[in-house]
Design an enzyme around this catalytic site. Structure first.
Site, short mmCIF file in Angstrom:
data_model
loop_
_atom_site.label_atom_id
_atom_site.label_comp_id
_atom_site.label_asym_id
_atom_site.label_seq_id
_atom_site.Cartn_x
_atom_site.Cartn_y
_atom_site.Cartn_z
N CYS B 183 0.83 -1.21 0.00
CA CYS B 183 0.00 0.00 0.00
C CYS B 183 0.86 1.26 0.00
CB CYS B 183 -0.97 0.02 1.18
SG CYS B 183 -0.16 -0.28 2.76
N HIS B 473 -1.24 1.00 7.71
CA HIS B 473 -1.79 0.91 6.36
C HIS B 473 -1.81 2.30 5.74
CE1 HIS B 473 -4.15 -0.44 3.04
NE2 HIS B 473 -5.20 0.28 3.38
#
Lengths: 95, 519
Positions: B183, B473
């Site tokens: 990510c 994340h």
């Protein structure tokens, strides 16, 4: 020719002679493209062409229709800047 | 169907004109009265281009093509002349268009258009060395409207499908599959594919690859833009990009979570290196690759000797600005609310919250270097205490601000989650080297010069990190069209509000200059 007209003509001569007129025109072109004015005018032209029909419309039709709109839609900031430039030029060349 | 491959609409009435040495005569008219390139022709134009009937120089002056007569179009003076003398053609001195009084419209004769184009091009070259730096697109030619070639017309006919970009179409938006903690890469790809200038560069096919192998990252970037603008709605799987990144930036290889900021710098570095296939290594300071054009700014560092007040200045290139946050080990001085600057940028000034402007002010404040860090002063010829100050000398077109949220000191590793509010529109004027100079000279004015738009920026992408240093994340917000924002969470793209964006924590902030000056 009256005094004002003669003054205008003299200024125009000086601007043309020195090439400043062309430079100002290019500057104006760039500014009007940047702010989206040119695209607005293009869209207006398309409207007029649609209205009159592609086969019958003349350049004159377009000029007559969009000149007032075009003049009104020039942003104040652009007018200001051009005026400043012209004033600066006149101050430089005052005689 | 505006374009056909036959000649543009001419008329038969020009045939009377196209005799003898008409081409040369027409050229002379263009050179002298329409596009005057030399001082001599300009002087002649200034003197003689006035209406023969009323003396005015405005009112859309036209010149008769058959004789020496200038007349206003608006006041119909040229029309009178045309009728009286039966000279049916005139030329517009402003734009060079040819008017036919029989057709009662401007006509576009292929031969005459060709001459007009050539004469115009000649003059524009002469304008180039004037003081106003208004050029074209930088290719060295005046901007002209695009006209398709025969081959292009063929392609258009064989591929009738057209894509129309409306205000709410989502072209350019595409999700990215997470290939295992990737990510950090996905959110940077989203930011880069939504950088307008970068997008325009790649979609205009401006990269001509000279690399022999298949490992050119610039080519891969180009491919990526093709994928994003293909119209496919399924998420893209960037395995080739990941592989290239592992190859060229070894420190980022592996399946652990990496730092998005590090990836950004590594990606820009590799793109910059691959751009000319290493040719630029001869002259690293004068690279003109697209990465440098868009992202490189100049950071000025002024070291002032406290004794003789001599200033030593260096300017270093930068791709991003890393900003310390309150809560970091180095002391942060929160500035009093309502201090100059933060209201200029209209930031969300919740009581006590830090703003991006605060961080920038801190970044550009004069810093006393202390007695342990004396600098050798060229003026005093000895080691003296000094102050150091950083300011922006040259602003990049895209400014990336990195909020230093990840602390890796000897003592601990932690994430600083302090909320920093950032604006939608940012004015960098207070942080410029030139502002600092005028402040020093006592000339600093609080009111921002209305006409100086050079330092104004608009937010277009935000990268956020959720979670802790160990497990986190990355997601991003990107701006589409003028006012639409989308949240990109790997493969999932959702519509977002401006409030969502401005309320987010913010890790990497991408701003784009609002106004671009021509070179």
């Amino acid at each position: 020719m009256n005094k004002e007209a003669r003054l205008k003509a003299t200024i125009n001569q000086k601007l043309t002679e020195t090439g400043e007129r062309e430079r100002l025109k290019e500057l104006l072109r760039a500014k009007l493209t940047e702010c989206g004015w040119k695209d607005q005018m293009k869209a207006q032209c398309k409207e007029v062409i649609k209205e009159k029909g592609l086969e019958h419309v003349t350049v004159e039709d377009l000029v007559v229709e969009i000149t007032p709109k075009g003049r009104a839609l020039v942003p104040d900031s652009v007018k200001k800047e051009l005026l400043q430039r012209i004033r600066a030029f006149l101050t430089q060349h005052a005689s | 169907h505006f374009w056909t491959d036959s000649s543009p609409a001419g008329c038969s009435h020009v045939n009377g004109y196209k005799v003898d040495n008409w081409r040369q005569n027409l050229r002379v008219i263009y050179q002298c009265f329409v596009w005057s390139g030399t001082a001599e022709t300009r002087r002649r134009k200034a003197k003689s281009c006035i209406c023969h009937m009323c003396g005015a120089h405005l009112n859309r002056l036209h010149s008769c093509l058959y004789c020496v007569f200038f007349g206003c179009f608006t006041k119909k003076h040229i029309h009178e002349h045309a009728k009286n003398k039966r000279h049916n053609l005139a030329i517009d001195l402003l734009y060079g268009g040819i008017y036919c009084f029989v057709c009662q419209d401007y006509i576009y004769d292929k031969d005459m258009e060709q001459i007009a184009k050539e004469e115009q091009r000649k003059v524009f070259g002469l304008l180039s060395d004037c003081s106003v730096s208004v050029h074209s697109t930088g290719i060295g030619e005046k901007y002209t409207t695009w006209e398709p070639t025969k081959r292009e017309l063929e392609l258009f006919r064989h591929n009738p499908k057209r894509r129309k970009i409306t205000t709410n179409c989502t072209i350019g938006l595409r999700g990215l599959i997470n290939l295992g903690n990737t990510c950090f890469m996905n959110c940077i790809v989203q930011a880069l594919t939504h950088t307008p200038l970068l997008r325009d560069f790649f979609l205009s096919d401006r990269h001509k690859c000279e690399m022999q192998s298949n490992s050119c990252l610039v080519c891969e970037m180009s491919q990526l833009f093709q994928e994003f603008y293909s119209g496919h709605r399924s998420p893209h799987i960037p395995f080739r990009l990941l592989h290239l990144v592992w190859t060229h930036a070894r420190h980022l290889a592996g399946y652990e979570q990496q730092d998005a900021h590090e990836f950004l710098i590594a990606a820009l570095d590799v793109l910059h290196r691959h751009y000319d296939n290493g040719k630029k290594t001869n002259n690293p300071n004068h690279c003109n690759c697209i990465i440098d054009q868009i992202f490189t700014g100049g950071l000025q560092s002024d070291v002032t000797c406290q004794v003789c007040h001599g200033v030593s200045t260096t300017i270093d290139p930068f791709w991003d600005i890393s900003l310390d946050l309150p809560g970091s080990p180095t002391p942060f001085w929160p500035l009093s609310p309502g201090g100059d600057g933060s209201t200029v940028n209209g930031e969300n000034h919740l009581s006590g919250s830090t703003t991006l402007t605060d961080c920038l002010r801190r970044f550009t404040r004069p810093e006393h270097l202390g007695s342990n860090a004396k600098i050798k002063c060229g003026g005093c010829h000895s080691y003296q205490e000094s102050t150091k100050q950083l300011t922006m000398k040259k602003l990049p077109i895209v400014a990336c601000f990195h909020l230093k949220r990840f602390e890796h000191s000897a003592k601990l590793r932690r994430k600083i989650t302090t909320y920093v509010s950032f604006p939608l529109e940012l004015d960098m004027t207070p942080f410029m080297a030139s502002s600092k100079e005028s402040r020093v000279n006592g000339q600093y004015q609080q009111s921002v010069d209305v006409l100086n738009n050079d330092n104004k920026y608009s937010l277009f992408a935000v990268v956020n990190h959720q979670g802790t240093l160990e497990s986190g994340h990355y997601t991003s917000f990107i701006r589409q069209h003028k006012d639409q924002w989308f949240k990109c969470d790997d493969a999932i793209i959702t519509k977002a509000s401006i409030k969502d964006v401005l309320d987010s924590e913010g890790y990497l902030l991408f701003y784009h200059k609002q106004f671009l000056e021509y070179e």
